[in-house]
Motif scaffolding. Structure first.
Motif, PDB file in Angstrom:
ATOM      1  N   TYR A 142      16.006  62.864  87.080  1.00  0.00           N
ATOM      2  CA  TYR A 142      15.843  61.940  88.206  1.00  0.00           C
ATOM      3  C   TYR A 142      14.940  62.541  89.278  1.00  0.00           C
ATOM      4  O   TYR A 142      14.132  61.847  89.897  1.00  0.00           O
ATOM      5  N   ARG A 143      15.073  63.849  89.493  1.00  0.00           N
ATOM      6  CA  ARG A 143      14.268  64.529  90.518  1.00  0.00           C
ATOM      7  C   ARG A 143      12.774  64.456  90.196  1.00  0.00           C
ATOM      8  O   ARG A 143      11.930  64.395  91.102  1.00  0.00           O
ATOM      9  N   TYR A 144      12.433  64.453  88.915  1.00  0.00           N
ATOM     10  CA  TYR A 144      11.027  64.459  88.516  1.00  0.00           C
ATOM     11  C   TYR A 144      10.583  63.123  87.919  1.00  0.00           C
ATOM     12  O   TYR A 144       9.503  63.036  87.337  1.00  0.00           O
ATOM     13  N   LEU A 145      11.391  62.082  88.076  1.00  0.00           N
ATOM     14  CA  LEU A 145      11.057  60.796  87.489  1.00  0.00           C
ATOM     15  C   LEU A 145       9.764  60.216  88.054  1.00  0.00           C
ATOM     16  O   LEU A 145       8.966  59.616  87.330  1.00  0.00           O
ATOM     17  N   SER A 146       9.533  60.409  89.340  1.00  0.00           N
ATOM     18  CA  SER A 146       8.295  59.897  89.947  1.00  0.00           C
ATOM     19  C   SER A 146       7.078  60.617  89.372  1.00  0.00           C
ATOM     20  O   SER A 146       6.014  60.011  89.198  1.00  0.00           O
ATOM     21  N   HIS A 147       7.220  61.909  89.052  1.00  0.00           N
ATOM     22  CA  HIS A 147       6.122  62.661  88.430  1.00  0.00           C
ATOM     23  C   HIS A 147       5.825  62.101  87.035  1.00  0.00           C
ATOM     24  O   HIS A 147       4.659  61.946  86.646  1.00  0.00           O
ATOM     25  N   ILE A 148       6.898  61.820  86.283  1.00  0.00           N
ATOM     26  CA  ILE A 148       6.746  61.298  84.931  1.00  0.00           C
ATOM     27  C   ILE A 148       6.081  59.924  84.950  1.00  0.00           C
ATOM     28  O   ILE A 148       5.201  59.623  84.140  1.00  0.00           O
ATOM     29  N   LYS A 149       6.470  59.092  85.921  1.00  0.00           N
ATOM     30  CA  LYS A 149       5.858  57.776  86.050  1.00  0.00           C
ATOM     31  C   LYS A 149       4.391  57.891  86.475  1.00  0.00           C
ATOM     32  O   LYS A 149       3.544  57.099  86.049  1.00  0.00           O
ATOM     33  N   ALA A 150       4.090  58.883  87.326  1.00  0.00           N
ATOM     34  CA  ALA A 150       2.702  59.094  87.749  1.00  0.00           C
ATOM     35  C   ALA A 150       1.835  59.501  86.564  1.00  0.00           C
ATOM     36  O   ALA A 150       0.681  59.075  86.449  1.00  0.00           O
ATOM     37  N   LEU A 151       2.381  60.326  85.669  1.00  0.00           N
ATOM     38  CA  LEU A 151       1.655  60.687  84.452  1.00  0.00           C
ATOM     39  C   LEU A 151       1.378  59.439  83.625  1.00  0.00           C
ATOM     40  O   LEU A 151       0.279  59.262  83.090  1.00  0.00           O
ATOM     41  N   GLY A 152       2.380  58.563  83.526  1.00  0.00           N
ATOM     42  CA  GLY A 152       2.213  57.334  82.770  1.00  0.00           C
ATOM     43  C   GLY A 152       1.107  56.465  83.346  1.00  0.00           C
ATOM     44  O   GLY A 152       0.339  55.845  82.605  1.00  0.00           O
ATOM     45  N   ALA A 153       1.003  56.439  84.671  1.00  0.00           N
ATOM     46  CA  ALA A 153      -0.045  55.647  85.326  1.00  0.00           C
ATOM     47  C   ALA A 153      -1.427  56.202  85.026  1.00  0.00           C
ATOM     48  O   ALA A 153      -2.427  55.485  85.098  1.00  0.00           O
ATOM     49  N   GLN A 154      -1.497  57.501  84.686  1.00  0.00           N
ATOM     50  CA  GLN A 154      -2.760  58.139  84.346  1.00  0.00           C
ATOM     51  C   GLN A 154      -3.029  58.095  82.846  1.00  0.00           C
ATOM     52  O   GLN A 154      -3.996  58.689  82.363  1.00  0.00           O
ATOM     53  N   GLY A 155      -2.162  57.403  82.103  1.00  0.00           N
ATOM     54  CA  GLY A 155      -2.361  57.282  80.665  1.00  0.00           C
ATOM     55  C   GLY A 155      -1.757  58.409  79.850  1.00  0.00           C
ATOM     56  O   GLY A 155      -2.090  58.584  78.675  1.00  0.00           O
ATOM     57  N   ILE A 156      -0.861  59.190  80.453  1.00  0.00           N
ATOM     58  CA  ILE A 156      -0.208  60.300  79.755  1.00  0.00           C
ATOM     59  C   ILE A 156       1.249  59.924  79.501  1.00  0.00           C
ATOM     60  O   ILE A 156       2.036  59.762  80.433  1.00  0.00           O
ATOM     61  N   VAL A 157       1.611  59.768  78.235  1.00  0.00           N
ATOM     62  CA  VAL A 157       2.955  59.349  77.859  1.00  0.00           C
ATOM     63  C   VAL A 157       3.880  60.565  77.799  1.00  0.00           C
ATOM     64  O   VAL A 157       3.532  61.602  77.228  1.00  0.00           O
ATOM     65  N   PHE A 158       5.064  60.443  78.409  1.00  0.00           N
ATOM     66  CA  PHE A 158       6.064  61.518  78.403  1.00  0.00           C
ATOM     67  C   PHE A 158       7.238  61.067  77.543  1.00  0.00           C
ATOM     68  O   PHE A 158       7.907  60.091  77.859  1.00  0.00           O
ATOM     69  N   ARG A 159       7.487  61.777  76.439  1.00  0.00           N
ATOM     70  CA  ARG A 159       8.556  61.402  75.517  1.00  0.00           C
ATOM     71  C   ARG A 159       9.549  62.551  75.378  1.00  0.00           C
ATOM     72  O   ARG A 159       9.164  63.697  75.165  1.00  0.00           O
ATOM     73  N   PHE A 160      10.824  62.209  75.514  1.00  0.00           N
ATOM     74  CA  PHE A 160      11.893  63.214  75.515  1.00  0.00           C
ATOM     75  C   PHE A 160      12.752  63.065  74.262  1.00  0.00           C
ATOM     76  O   PHE A 160      13.309  61.993  74.000  1.00  0.00           O
ATOM     77  N   LEU A 161      12.857  64.150  73.489  1.00  0.00           N
ATOM     78  CA  LEU A 161      13.655  64.161  72.270  1.00  0.00           C
ATOM     79  C   LEU A 161      14.809  65.143  72.425  1.00  0.00           C
ATOM     80  O   LEU A 161      14.591  66.322  72.704  1.00  0.00           O
ATOM     81  N   GLN A 162      16.034  64.647  72.271  1.00  0.00           N
ATOM     82  CA  GLN A 162      17.219  65.509  72.319  1.00  0.00           C
ATOM     83  C   GLN A 162      17.610  65.874  70.901  1.00  0.00           C
ATOM     84  O   GLN A 162      17.750  65.000  70.030  1.00  0.00           O
ATOM     85  N   VAL A 163      17.806  67.181  70.650  1.00  0.00           N
ATOM     86  CA  VAL A 163      18.049  67.673  69.303  1.00  0.00           C
ATOM     87  C   VAL A 163      19.349  68.467  69.240  1.00  0.00           C
ATOM     88  O   VAL A 163      19.647  69.273  70.128  1.00  0.00           O
ATOM     89  N   THR A 164      20.119  68.224  68.188  1.00  0.00           N
ATOM     90  CA  THR A 164      21.289  69.032  67.861  1.00  0.00           C
ATOM     91  C   THR A 164      21.109  69.505  66.422  1.00  0.00           C
ATOM     92  O   THR A 164      20.223  69.015  65.714  1.00  0.00           O
ATOM     93  N   PRO A 165      21.946  70.426  65.943  1.00  0.00           N
ATOM     94  CA  PRO A 165      21.810  70.846  64.539  1.00  0.00           C
ATOM     95  C   PRO A 165      22.072  69.719  63.543  1.00  0.00           C
ATOM     96  O   PRO A 165      21.707  69.823  62.387  1.00  0.00           O
ATOM     97  N   TRP A 166      22.682  68.621  63.998  1.00  0.00           N
ATOM     98  CA  TRP A 166      23.108  67.559  63.077  1.00  0.00           C
ATOM     99  C   TRP A 166      22.274  66.294  63.168  1.00  0.00           C
ATOM    100  O   TRP A 166      22.408  65.392  62.354  1.00  0.00           O
ATOM    101  N   GLY A 167      21.444  66.193  64.175  1.00  0.00           N
ATOM    102  CA  GLY A 167      20.632  64.999  64.324  1.00  0.00           C
ATOM    103  C   GLY A 167      19.853  65.034  65.628  1.00  0.00           C
ATOM    104  O   GLY A 167      19.913  66.010  66.375  1.00  0.00           O
ATOM    105  N   TRP A 168      19.120  63.958  65.897  1.00  0.00           N
ATOM    106  CA  TRP A 168      18.311  63.914  67.114  1.00  0.00           C
ATOM    107  C   TRP A 168      18.046  62.467  67.516  1.00  0.00           C
ATOM    108  O   TRP A 168      18.223  61.549  66.733  1.00  0.00           O
ATOM    109  N   ALA A 169      17.644  62.294  68.780  1.00  0.00           N
ATOM    110  CA  ALA A 169      17.346  60.958  69.287  1.00  0.00           C
ATOM    111  C   ALA A 169      16.308  61.066  70.385  1.00  0.00           C
ATOM    112  O   ALA A 169      16.212  62.083  71.078  1.00  0.00           O
ATOM    113  N   GLU A 170      15.520  59.993  70.538  1.00  0.00           N
ATOM    114  CA  GLU A 170      14.596  59.923  71.661  1.00  0.00           C
ATOM    115  C   GLU A 170      15.283  59.199  72.811  1.00  0.00           C
ATOM    116  O   GLU A 170      15.828  58.107  72.631  1.00  0.00           O
ATOM    117  N   ILE A 171      15.269  59.816  73.989  1.00  0.00           N
ATOM    118  CA  ILE A 171      15.905  59.238  75.167  1.00  0.00           C
ATOM    119  C   ILE A 171      14.822  58.714  76.109  1.00  0.00           C
ATOM    120  O   ILE A 171      13.984  59.486  76.582  1.00  0.00           O
TER     121      ILE A 171
END
Length: 207
Positions: A142-171
């Protein structure tokens, strides 16, 4: 229905829609996740551990020993596709940057590294940031959400993947730019590295 996309391949309607929505994951990303899961599993079950020990005693055993050097040695091949951070050597300079946050690594530091690299140190080339982490701290996001959105406005996509030993998901980190409306959990599937055709296809779908 398929569409001609060259001498060798055809695209299906589903593949085109997935590419437009940004929901595909390149083959090399999936391979990184698999190697990370294998490394995490090894760290939790080190060689020589007594698998038949008393379960109560196991509660007091510290079996989680992260060997970061071993992981990054295994991931040297990534430099062909993306800039891997952290890294002991200067990245080559790719459109994709992958920031790993695993083990004792500080979550906020990794998040800041991803943003700084995309917005300052590789801003002329960077188009996608993949943060792959075993941790998710909402307050830091949340603290850096405005930075992430600013990157998106510049055409830079920010994708977050959470990984465990048993599986993973994109958040999704920003509801207004996240594809779809569900988080899909991907069970771990050990397998071979993607072939050359898979890599070409995946790279196309993310651009």
């Amino acid at each position: 229905m398929t569409f001609d996309r060259g001498f060798e391949e055809n695209w299906t309607v589903g593949e085109i829609l997935s590419a437009m929505a940004g929901t595909e994951h390149p083959g090399y990303i999936k391979k990184i996740i698999l190697q990370l899961q294998q490394w995490m599993e090894e760290s939790m079950s080190p060689e020589g551990a007594d698998q038949g020990s008393d379960p109560l005693s196991a509660l007091f055993d510290s079996v989680m020993e992260m060997d970061g050097e071993k992981l990054f040695t295994r991931l040297e091949w990534v430099d062909e596709y993306a800039d891997l951070l952290p890294n002991l050597k200067k990245p080559s300079g790719h459109e994709d940057v992958i920031v790993l946050n695993v083990g004792p690594t500080d979550f906020e530091d990794s998040l800041r590294m991803a943003i700084d690299y995309a917005s300052l140190f590789n801003r002329k080339l960077c188009r996608r940031v993949w943060m792959i982490s075993d941790t998710f701290i909402i307050s830091d996001i949340y603290r850096y959400l405005s930075h992430i959105k600013a990157l998106g406005a510049q055409g830079i996509v920010f994708r977050f993947l959470q990984v465990t030993p048993w599986g993973w998901a994109e958040i999704p980190l920003a509801a207004d730019s996240a594809p779809g409306n569900r988080i899909v959990w991907n069970n771990r599937k050990d397998g071979a590295a993607p072939g050359e055709d898979d890599r070409k296809r995946d790279d196309r779908l993310t651009r």
